[in-house]
Design a protein around this motif. Sequence first.
Motif, PDB file in Angstrom:
ATOM      1  N   LEU B  92     -13.628   4.188 -13.000  1.00 23.59           N
ATOM      2  CA  LEU B  92     -12.688   4.337 -11.884  1.00 23.59           C
ATOM      3  C   LEU B  92     -12.514   3.000 -11.155  1.00 23.59           C
ATOM      4  CD1 LEU B  92     -11.253   6.696 -10.306  1.00 23.59           C
ATOM      5  CD2 LEU B  92     -13.243   6.689  -8.801  1.00 23.59           C
ATOM      6  N   LEU B  93     -13.634   2.356 -10.927  1.00 25.42           N
ATOM      7  CA  LEU B  93     -13.637   1.088 -10.194  1.00 25.42           C
ATOM      8  C   LEU B  93     -12.848   0.031 -10.956  1.00 25.42           C
ATOM      9  CD1 LEU B  93     -16.749  -0.584  -8.622  1.00 25.42           C
ATOM     10  CD2 LEU B  93     -15.320  -1.894 -10.134  1.00 25.42           C
ATOM     11  N   TRP B  94     -13.141  -0.076 -12.246  1.00 21.87           N
ATOM     12  CA  TRP B  94     -12.528  -1.145 -13.035  1.00 21.87           C
ATOM     13  C   TRP B  94     -11.012  -0.992 -13.044  1.00 21.87           C
ATOM     14  CZ3 TRP B  94     -15.430  -5.156 -14.858  1.00 21.87           C
ATOM     15  CH2 TRP B  94     -14.752  -6.102 -15.612  1.00 21.87           C
ATOM     16  N   ARG B  95     -10.570   0.234 -13.316  1.00 23.18           N
ATOM     17  CA  ARG B  95      -9.118   0.465 -13.384  1.00 23.18           C
ATOM     18  C   ARG B  95      -8.459   0.200 -12.041  1.00 23.18           C
ATOM     19  NH1 ARG B  95      -8.926   6.021 -16.720  1.00 23.18           N
ATOM     20  NH2 ARG B  95      -9.390   5.149 -18.772  1.00 23.18           N
ATOM     21  N   SER B  96      -9.061   0.759 -10.983  1.00 25.62           N
ATOM     22  CA  SER B  96      -8.394   0.676  -9.683  1.00 25.62           C
ATOM     23  C   SER B  96      -8.379  -0.751  -9.162  1.00 25.62           C
ATOM     24  CB  SER B  96      -9.093   1.595  -8.689  1.00 25.62           C
ATOM     25  OG  SER B  96     -10.412   1.156  -8.474  1.00 25.62           O
ATOM     26  N   THR B  97      -9.402  -1.534  -9.504  1.00 21.83           N
ATOM     27  CA  THR B  97      -9.430  -2.900  -8.997  1.00 21.83           C
ATOM     28  C   THR B  97      -8.256  -3.702  -9.551  1.00 21.83           C
ATOM     29  OG1 THR B  97     -11.815  -2.771  -8.844  1.00 21.83           O
ATOM     30  CG2 THR B  97     -10.864  -4.961  -8.748  1.00 21.83           C
ATOM     31  N   TYR B  98      -7.910  -3.439 -10.833  1.00 22.40           N
ATOM     32  CA  TYR B  98      -6.735  -4.128 -11.391  1.00 22.40           C
ATOM     33  C   TYR B  98      -5.453  -3.593 -10.786  1.00 22.40           C
ATOM     34  CZ  TYR B  98      -9.367  -6.825 -14.695  1.00 22.40           C
ATOM     35  OH  TYR B  98     -10.219  -7.748 -15.240  1.00 22.40           O
ATOM     36  N   LYS B  99      -5.389  -2.270 -10.692  1.00 24.39           N
ATOM     37  CA  LYS B  99      -4.156  -1.652 -10.220  1.00 24.39           C
ATOM     38  C   LYS B  99      -3.859  -2.073  -8.784  1.00 24.39           C
ATOM     39  CE  LYS B  99      -2.993   2.697  -9.104  1.00 24.39           C
ATOM     40  NZ  LYS B  99      -3.501   4.039  -8.948  1.00 24.39           N
ATOM     41  N   LEU B 100      -4.901  -2.199  -7.981  1.00 24.52           N
ATOM     42  CA  LEU B 100      -4.704  -2.462  -6.555  1.00 24.52           C
ATOM     43  C   LEU B 100      -5.032  -3.897  -6.191  1.00 24.52           C
ATOM     44  CD1 LEU B 100      -6.137   0.904  -5.293  1.00 24.52           C
ATOM     45  CD2 LEU B 100      -3.777   0.150  -5.107  1.00 24.52           C
ATOM     46  N   ASP B 101      -4.976  -4.792  -7.177  1.00 21.34           N
ATOM     47  CA  ASP B 101      -5.158  -6.216  -6.895  1.00 21.34           C
ATOM     48  C   ASP B 101      -4.104  -6.649  -5.869  1.00 21.34           C
ATOM     49  OD1 ASP B 101      -5.423  -8.909  -6.847  1.00 21.34           O
ATOM     50  OD2 ASP B 101      -5.125  -9.230  -8.994  1.00 21.34           O
ATOM     51  N   PRO B 102      -4.524  -7.150  -4.717  1.00 18.68           N
ATOM     52  CA  PRO B 102      -3.549  -7.463  -3.658  1.00 18.68           C
ATOM     53  C   PRO B 102      -2.593  -8.602  -4.033  1.00 18.68           C
ATOM     54  CG  PRO B 102      -5.752  -8.178  -3.026  1.00 18.68           C
ATOM     55  CD  PRO B 102      -5.902  -7.381  -4.278  1.00 18.68           C
ATOM     56  N   TYR B 103      -2.850  -9.247  -5.170  1.00 19.43           N
ATOM     57  CA  TYR B 103      -1.950 -10.323  -5.588  1.00 19.43           C
ATOM     58  C   TYR B 103      -0.832  -9.796  -6.480  1.00 19.43           C
ATOM     59  CZ  TYR B 103      -5.120 -13.773  -3.700  1.00 19.43           C
ATOM     60  OH  TYR B 103      -5.862 -14.526  -2.854  1.00 19.43           O
ATOM     61  N   ARG B 104      -0.984  -8.537  -6.901  1.00 16.89           N
ATOM     62  CA  ARG B 104      -0.060  -7.998  -7.875  1.00 16.89           C
ATOM     63  C   ARG B 104       1.134  -7.378  -7.163  1.00 16.89           C
ATOM     64  NH1 ARG B 104      -2.147  -4.244 -12.770  1.00 16.89           N
ATOM     65  NH2 ARG B 104      -0.358  -2.858 -12.678  1.00 16.89           N
ATOM     66  N   PRO B 105       2.349  -7.798  -7.506  1.00 12.10           N
ATOM     67  CA  PRO B 105       3.534  -7.238  -6.828  1.00 12.10           C
ATOM     68  C   PRO B 105       3.607  -5.738  -7.048  1.00 12.10           C
ATOM     69  CG  PRO B 105       4.125  -9.100  -8.242  1.00 12.10           C
ATOM     70  CD  PRO B 105       2.706  -8.785  -8.527  1.00 12.10           C
TER      71      PRO B 105
END
Lengths: 199, 286, 657
Positions: B92-105
Motif C-alpha cells: 500500500l505504501l509503495w504504490r501510494s507514495t508514487y501515486k501521491l508524489d507531490p511533484y507529479r502533476p
Amino acid sequence: MSVMHLSEHEREELETREQRALGFWLYLMGDAVIFALLFATYAIMIPGTAGGPTGKQLFNLNNAALETALLLVSSLTFGFASLSVQAGNRKAVLGWLGVTFVLGAGFIFLELREFAGLIAQGAGPDRSGFLSAFFTLVGTHGVHVSMGLLWIVILGAQVAVKGLTAPVASRLFRLGLFWHFLDIAWVGIFSIVYLPGLL
Amino acid sequence: MALLAGACDLRRAAVLDPKGPVALAERDLLFDAFSVMMIVIVPVIILTLWFAWRYRASNTNAQYAPAWANSAKIDAVVWLIPAAIVIALGVLLWRSTYKLDPYRPLEAAGAPLEVQVVAQDWKWLFIYPEQGIAVVNQLAFPAGRPVSLRITSDTVMNSFYVPQLAGQIYAMAGMQTRLQLLADQPGKFVGRNSQYSGGGYSDQHFEVVSLSAGDFDAWVAKAKQAPGRLDATTYPAQAAKSRAVPITYYSVVEPDLYNRIIDKYRHAGHAHTPSQGQGAGAPARR
Amino acid sequence: MFGKLTIEALPLYSAIAAGGAAVTVGGALLVAIVLTWLKAWKYLWTDWLTSVDHKRIGVMYIVLALIMLLRGFVDAIMMRAQQATALDAGGYLPPEHFDQIFSSHGTIMIFFMAMPFMTGLINLIMPLQIGTRDVAFPWLNAVSLWLSAAGAGLVMVSLVIGKFSTAGWTGYPPYSGIDYNPGVGVDYWIWAILISGVGSTMSGINFIVTILKRRAPGMTLMRMTPFTWTALCASVLMAFAFPAITVACGLLALDRLFGMHFFTNAHGGNMMNYANLFWIWGHPEVYILILPAFGIFSEVVATFSKKRLFGYESLVYATAAIAILSFTVWLHHFFTMGSSANVNAFFGVTTMVIAVPTGVKVFNWLLTMYRGRIDFHPSMMWSIGFMVTFVIGGMTGVLLAIPPADFLMHNTTFLVAHFHNMIIPGVLFGYLAGYMFWFPKAFGFELNRGWGLASFWCWLIGFYLAFMPLYLLGLKGMPRRMETYNDPTWQPYLMVAAAGAVVVLFGIASMVMQLYVSIRDRRLTADRTGDPFDGRTLEWSTSSPPPPYNFAVIPTVSDREPFLVAKKDGTAYQRPASYTPISIPSNTPAGVVLGIFAFVLGFAIIWHIWWLVAVSAIVMFTTVITRSSDDHAEFTLSAGEVKRIEDERFRELGRRA
C-alpha cells in the motif's frame, strides 16, 4: 603461552590489556564514523563554492604528496618503535618515537602552511560552504595528528622514566593503533580531496 | 452530550474532512492502514488485559506452567502475523507514495493554474505569474482546476500546510519544492506554516479560497485594481519581518521576482543547477 | 574579560523567567545549606562524587535523571497551561519564553532525563547480572557521568544567565544559525549536547567491552539476561550513533563561531545535510532509549509472572534486528523535505519493517504472562500499562511511516502525541518499572507499594488525558509549538490535555511521597536476603546493597536463570571454603574535576570568554594525562576483610531464616 600457566596477577593484567585494546578499537570505529560523515559532508558541499574558488583552483598536489609521504613514513617509523618495544630496547623505542614525532610535526607544519596560504588569498573557511567542509575535514585530521604528537611526547617521557613496563607497553600499542588509523584517514583525504584536482 | 458534540466536531476535523482528491486519497490511506492494523492491535490489548486478570496470583484455579517458555509453532505465528501485516501495508505504501508524489502533476482536466509561493517572516506571498499579480496571506484559485505550486522560502525553513487539500511540504531558501492541489467545490480553508520559524510563527496562517470560475476572474480583476506593486525596490519592505499581516494585493509583479528570490541565495551561495539533487537522501527538485 | 557576558544576561525580561531563575538558584542554595547543616560534604565527596563504583555511579545517574525529570515536567505543565489559555493571543507567556520552554523540555527529557536514567540503570544492574565486579573502565565511567552532569548543568544555568535556545530540541538550521539566532541560546543547546554526547559515546564503549569481555565463566551470550542483551545493543548504537550528533552539532557550532557555511541559507550552505546528520543519530537514539526499557519489561514480566520468559531466542534476535534496522530509517523524520518517491518509499518500508520485531516482543511478553501467577507489583503494573498503551503508539507510528499520510500529519500535534506515546509508556514506564524493581538492590529496602501503584495510575490516566486530545488536534490540523491560536474549537481539547498534565503531576507527587514513606519505614521493609522478589538472575544472589566487590566468589553459570536454578538445587547462599584478596579501583577526583571544567569550558565558549576556554582546556588535559599515566589506580581488599563483610552478610541471612 597458555592462560592456564599465568599467575592470578598476570592473568588480570592480560585481561585488562585485552579490554583496553577492544575499547580502543571501538573508539577508533566511532572516530571512523565521524570521518565518514565529514567525508560525506565534503562530497555534498563540493558544488557549494558560492562563486568562490574550487578545489581544482586551490589545491597544490605537490604539497599534499609531500604530506602523504611524511605521514606514511612516520607510520613505518612507528612500526619500528613497536618492534623495539617487543625487543625490549628502550633506547631504540625512544629514538624511533623521536623520528616519528619529527615526521608528524613536519606534516602539521606543511598543513598549517597550506591553510595559511589559502586564508591569505581569501579562501578561508568562511568563504563558502565548500571551503568550510574542506577546512573542517582536513583540520579534524590535523587536530588528531596533533593529539598524536602530544601523546608521543607523553609516552616518550613515560618510557624514559618508567621504562618499558607492561602498562607503558600497552599504552604504546594503543598509540600505534591510533597513529596507523590516522594514516588510513589521510589516504582517504588524499584520494577524495586532493587527487580529483588532477583529473 | 459532550461526546456527541465532540464527535460532530471531529467529523469536521481538517484531516478527516478533505475537500479535494489529493487530501482525500491521503486520508483514505490513513483509514486503510488504520483498519488493517486493528486486526492485531485490538486482540493484543484485549489479551493483555485478559491474561493479566485470568493469571492473577490470587486465581489459583488458573493453570500455572512456570517452565513453559518455548514453542516453535507460536514463535512462527508471532513472527508471521506482524510480517504479513507489514507486507500488506508495505505494498500500500509503495504504490501510494508514487501515486501521491507531490511533484507529479495531477491527472485532471485542464491546464493547472501555476502559483509561486514564498515563505517569509511571518507570512506567505503568493505570486500568480500568468495573471501578473501577487497576494499576501491568501491563496485563491478556481474550484475544479488543478493548482500547481512552486514553493520556496526567503527566510528559515517553513512548511507549507493545507490539511484539507494537499498536506504539506517544506519551503527552503535557495531551493524549490512542489505541491499539487485541487478543490472539488468552492470553499474556504485554512493554510498554515507547520515548521516553527520564530516569534511570529503562531500567526503565520493564510486563507485558502476556491472560487467558481467567474468569481476567480472577478478576484483577479479586483487584485489588479490594488495600488501596491511588487518589484526589486518594493520587495524588501514587503518581505521584512511582520506579524499577523492582513491580506494584501499587488496589482503588478516583476515577472522574474520568484526566481530572483531563489537565486539571491544561489549566487551568493549555491553553484548547483536547480535540477541537481543536493542532499544526502533529500534532494529538493524542480 | 567576560566576553559577551554582561549584567544584561540576567533574566529580568519577564517576571516568570526571573522566578524560574530564582527557584533554580534558591534550590541549589537550599541543597548546599542542607548539606552543610548535615556536615555531609566530606561524605558526599569521598563516598559518592569521587566514586568509581559502578553501583554508585548508577545511582548518581538516576538522581540526575529524576531531578531533570522534575525540571522537564515543569516545562511541560507550563506549556500545557499556556496552550489551554492561549486562544486569540491569550495565555501568560510571551513567544520568546514559550519557545525556550518547548526547546528545553525536549532537550532535557531526551538528553538529561532519559539518557542518564538508562545509563544509570545499566550501570547499576548490568555488571551484577553478568557476574562481574565492575565495568571494564571504571574511571572512564565516572568521566561519562560527570560529562552528562556538566551538560545538564549548562541547561540549568541558561535559566539564570542568558536564555536557552528557541530552536526546538532538534535545532534545525538555518533558524538555529547565527543569522537568525544571534543570542547565546542555541550555543547553550549545542554545548550541553556536545559535552554530554562525548560522555554517552564513552559509556557505550565501556558497556560493550564490559559485556563482551567480563562475563562470569559459563555465561555464554545466549545465557545473558534480556536486559543485558538490550544494554549491549543500545551500547553499540550509543558508540556508533552519537558520533553523528557530534558532527551535526559540531558543524553548527563552527557555523556560529567562525562564520562557516555548512547549513546557512546562502554561501553554499546546505541545511538538508543537517537534517540527515541529526536524524542519523536521532533515530538510533529512540532505540538506545527504548531497547533497555524492553529489557526491563522482559525481566519484570518474567519475575512477577513467576515464569520463565517466553521465546528468549526470538526476543534476542528481535532486539538485534531492531538495533541494525534503526540505522536505516532516519529519513522518515523528513518525508516532507521533497525527496523523490523512490527515496520516501524506501525509508517508509524500512520503518514498517522495524514494526515486525517490535510486534514479536509484545507477543513474547504476552505469552510470558500466559499461565503465570501474576503479582501486581508496581513494576508489573508499569509493564501492563506499557503493553496496552505502547501498541497504540506503534500503530500511529506506522501511520506516520506512510509518506503521503505523513504529508497530512507531519509537524502536527498528532506527531507530538505519537512520540510521547512511545517515550512515556515505552521508555519512561520501563525505567520507572526498573527503578521500583531494583531500588531494594541498590539501597537494601523496598519502595512502598501503595504509593507506587498510585503513581502508576496517575501517570497512566494522565498520559491518556494529556495525549489523546493531541492526537485529535493533529487530525484537526493543529501544528506543534503554537504559542497562540485563533481556532476556538481547539481549546476544549487543550484544556483536557492540561488536566492530563495535572494528573501526571499527582503521579510525580506520589513518587516523591513513595520515596519519603519508604525511607521513613526503611527498617520495616529492609531486604536482608538480597532477593525480595524471588529473583531469577545473578543480581539477586548478592546482598542488598551489594558489597564493593559485588561477588566474593565469581559465580559459574550454567543456565539463563542461574540464581533461580541455584535456589532450586540448594546451591544458592553457599559459603566458599576460603576467600581470596580482591583488587578494587581506587576512588579519584579526576572524574568530577573533568566534569566541572567541561562545564566551565562550555560556559566560556558560549560567552566567548577565550582565556577561560584556554584555562579549562589545559586543566582538563592535565587531569586526563595525570590520571591515565597512573599505574596503580587500584587497592586490594585483603581476604580477611572480604571474610568479615561476608560473615556479616551470612549473619543477616541466618537471622532472617
